[in-house]
Design an enzyme around this catalytic site. Structure first.
Site, PDB file in Angstrom:
ATOM      1  N   SER A  53       4.985  65.672 -25.157  1.00  0.00           N
ATOM      2  CA  SER A  53       4.096  66.680 -24.571  1.00  0.00           C
ATOM      3  C   SER A  53       4.021  67.933 -25.433  1.00  0.00           C
ATOM      4  O   SER A  53       4.888  68.189 -26.272  1.00  0.00           O
ATOM      5  CB  SER A  53       4.607  67.071 -23.184  1.00  0.00           C
TER       6      SER A  53
HETATM    7  N1  SAH Z   1       8.741  63.541 -21.427  1.00  0.00           N
HETATM    8  C1  SAH Z   1       8.383  62.913 -22.689  1.00  0.00           C
HETATM    9  C2  SAH Z   1       6.920  62.578 -22.824  1.00  0.00           C
HETATM   10  C3  SAH Z   1       6.562  61.472 -21.909  1.00  0.00           C
HETATM   11  S1  SAH Z   1       5.182  60.479 -22.348  1.00  0.00           S
HETATM   12  C4  SAH Z   1       8.851  63.757 -23.866  1.00  0.00           C
HETATM   13  O1  SAH Z   1       9.416  64.821 -23.662  1.00  0.00           O
HETATM   14  O2  SAH Z   1       8.668  63.304 -25.006  1.00  0.00           O
HETATM   15  C5  SAH Z   1       5.213  59.487 -20.892  1.00  0.00           C
HETATM   16  C6  SAH Z   1       6.303  58.443 -20.874  1.00  0.00           C
HETATM   17  O3  SAH Z   1       6.277  57.849 -19.591  1.00  0.00           O
HETATM   18  C7  SAH Z   1       6.088  57.309 -21.871  1.00  0.00           C
HETATM   19  O4  SAH Z   1       7.187  57.220 -22.725  1.00  0.00           O
HETATM   20  C8  SAH Z   1       5.956  56.072 -20.981  1.00  0.00           C
HETATM   21  O5  SAH Z   1       6.566  54.926 -21.536  1.00  0.00           O
HETATM   22  C9  SAH Z   1       6.665  56.506 -19.726  1.00  0.00           C
HETATM   23  N2  SAH Z   1       6.291  55.787 -18.516  1.00  0.00           N
HETATM   24  C10 SAH Z   1       5.074  55.442 -18.059  1.00  0.00           C
HETATM   25  N3  SAH Z   1       5.171  54.777 -16.896  1.00  0.00           N
HETATM   26  C11 SAH Z   1       6.495  54.716 -16.590  1.00  0.00           C
HETATM   27  C12 SAH Z   1       7.246  54.172 -15.505  1.00  0.00           C
HETATM   28  N4  SAH Z   1       6.676  53.535 -14.482  1.00  0.00           N
HETATM   29  N5  SAH Z   1       8.583  54.306 -15.523  1.00  0.00           N
HETATM   30  C13 SAH Z   1       9.212  54.924 -16.547  1.00  0.00           C
HETATM   31  N6  SAH Z   1       8.561  55.455 -17.592  1.00  0.00           N
HETATM   32  C14 SAH Z   1       7.216  55.359 -17.617  1.00  0.00           C
END
Ligand code: SAH
Length: 205
Positions: A53
């Site tokens: 993000s």
């Molecule tokens: N917080 C992260 C950015 C997240 S991007 C950072 O600081 O870099 C969103 C993430 O959510 C992705 O890695 C994706 O794989 C994960 N994601 C999406 N659906 C999900 C689910 N049902 N359970 C766990 N993770 C999930």
């Protein structure tokens, strides 16, 4: 870090949040082609087609979460691990879940290399939460759901706060703050955001 100066002008004013973000070097979380842009206030691509993000959004979400030193925090969407690392500076323990095993493993290695010992990384479907560790004082979802997932609401302690982007993945989503009170849930709309979608089930990589 260069973007720390930009955070204030984007509304991140909480001193504890700013200090936490000064302590965590975002360069440790961005690998490959975009590594040289880690200090810019921009979202960047990471492995598995996901994104780290934008720092000012991390700051605003962290500020809205209002993490207290004794709090047990759950993050859904580990991604690079950057958001979890920032949270680790503010709460007692952070549990973070990603559906991509590769991202979970890489984040775990990064936490170890930085000496961050109060983060537990789990590969799994975060839309179900983490019942064995519930209830949580704080829950942050860093992928967009159409609605705040029911299991996460159920795992929020009374007086607890959840921050979650809500809306369809390919449109503008709204960042929502949910507070659990004695009688139910109070919702506050914070701002427009854009996140990758929350996808059910564990990924194949
Ligand atoms: N917080 C992260 C950015 C997240 S991007 C950072 O600081 O870099 C969103 C993430 O959510 C992705 O890695 C994706 O794989 C994960 N994601 C999406 N659906 C999900 C689910 N049902 N359970 C766990 N993770 C999930």
């Amino acid at each position: 870090m260069r973007f720390v100066y930009a955070l204030r002008s984007k509304g991140v004013t909480d001193k504890r949040v700013l200090t936490a973000m000064e302590r965590i070097d975002r360069r440790a979380f961005v690998r490959g082609l975009f590594a040289h842009r880690a200090e810019e206030d921009m979202p960047l691509p990471i492995a598995c087609g996901q994104t780290i993000s934008q720092p000012s959004v991390v700051g605003l979400m962290t500020q809205a979460l209002d993490v207290q030193p004794r709090n047990k925090v759950l993050e859904i969407g580990t991604g690079s691990g950057y958001q979890a690392a920032v949270l680790s500076q503010l709460g007692r323990r952070v549990y973070t879940i990603d559906r991509h095993r590769r991202l979970a493993r890489e984040a775990e290695a990064t936490f170890e290399s930085l000496g961050l010992t109060n983060i537990t990384v789990i590969t799994g479907d975060g839309s179900r939460g983490l019942p064995e560790q519930a209830p949580f004082d704080r829950i942050i979802v860093t992928a967009a759901a159409e609605d705040p997932p029911g299991p996460l609401l159920a795992q929020l302690r009374e007086g607890g706060i959840m921050v979650v982007p809500v809306g369809q993945s390919d449109t503008v989503q709204r960042l929502i703050r949910v507070e659990r009170t004695a009688s139910g849930f109070e919702y506050t709309e914070l701002r427009a955001v854009r996140f990758v979608p929350l996808v059910e089930g564990i990924a194949g990589d």
